[in-house]
Design a protein around this motif. Sequence first.
Motif, PDB file in Angstrom:
ATOM      1  N   VAL A  98       0.881  -1.073  -0.014  1.00 46.40           N
ATOM      2  CA  VAL A  98       0.058   0.193  -0.072  1.00 46.40           C
ATOM      3  C   VAL A  98       0.930   1.414   0.168  1.00 46.40           C
ATOM      4  CG1 VAL A  98      -1.865   1.186   0.917  1.00 46.40           C
ATOM      5  CG2 VAL A  98      -1.945  -1.276   1.214  1.00 46.40           C
ATOM      6  N   ASN A 109      -1.699  -4.712   2.555  1.00 46.08           N
ATOM      7  CA  ASN A 109      -2.816  -5.553   2.726  1.00 46.08           C
ATOM      8  C   ASN A 109      -2.354  -6.853   2.784  1.00 46.08           C
ATOM      9  OD1 ASN A 109      -4.441  -3.293   2.344  1.00 46.08           O
ATOM     10  ND2 ASN A 109      -4.704  -3.701   0.159  1.00 46.08           N
ATOM     11  N   ASP A 176      -7.567   1.076   0.402  1.00 40.70           N
ATOM     12  CA  ASP A 176      -6.657   1.970   0.012  1.00 40.70           C
ATOM     13  C   ASP A 176      -5.726   2.429   1.460  1.00 40.70           C
ATOM     14  OD1 ASP A 176      -7.564   2.154  -2.490  1.00 40.70           O
ATOM     15  OD2 ASP A 176      -9.139   3.647  -1.906  1.00 40.70           O
ATOM     16  N   THR A 192      -2.386   0.769  -4.480  1.00 42.42           N
ATOM     17  CA  THR A 192      -1.969  -0.695  -3.915  1.00 42.42           C
ATOM     18  C   THR A 192      -1.441  -1.410  -5.062  1.00 42.42           C
ATOM     19  OG1 THR A 192      -3.892  -0.704  -2.410  1.00 42.42           O
ATOM     20  CG2 THR A 192      -2.761  -2.503  -2.961  1.00 42.42           C
TER      21      THR A 192
END
Length: 222
Positions: A98, A109, A176, A192
């Motif tokens: 990210v 993530n 996000d 991302t």
Amino acid sequence: MTESVATRTPLSPTLRSTVTRYRGQRDATDRAALDAILDTATICHLGVLMHGAPAVIPTIYGRGGDTLYLHGSTGSGNLRAAMTGDVSVAVTLVDGIVYARSAMHFSMNYRSAVIHGRPTELTDHAERLHALRVIVEHAAPGAWDTVRPPTRKELAATTVLSLDLTEASVKTRTGDPSDDESDLTSTAWAGTLPLHQTFAPPIPSADLAPGIEIPTHVLSRR
């Protein structure tokens, strides 16, 4: 009969398995979330105390219902240590990097699980074979029934442990970057970069006999 996810006991966080940071946002007590992570990952990290100091060992595993199976050589120091007290097992899947507008908001993530408990050594022959089958089939689905089973000598040299999955935590991050509102006008790129693990074409062993084709259960992994 295999118990369905809907009827199985949900995760019940204890003091050491309770997510503290972002609790209520990134944690989950749904056992299906734990199952999905364990069934997707291929390697866990086993945390034990060895000679009075913490050690973290990458380990192959397999899940059968509410049980995690681990194995290794009878001479393995980490498995001997695992049988002397409680352990922790961590599994992590990274889904993306990210990018944020601020250095402090860069993140990943991910899907992660941590299991706590005291392993039990399996001594029953049938239980040991079942556990080893689960481990092999987790890493290489379809392989167990196509290869030579373990011999008595090989089994005697192998330690097989089971660990109950009741005391576990699950934590994930998606979406996000969490930029500050004051940084939203920055010209730095934000978003991302997804990360996916895939299998490359199989590479036959150099000593494989001629004429042996790559089996379907290997090709199907791609």
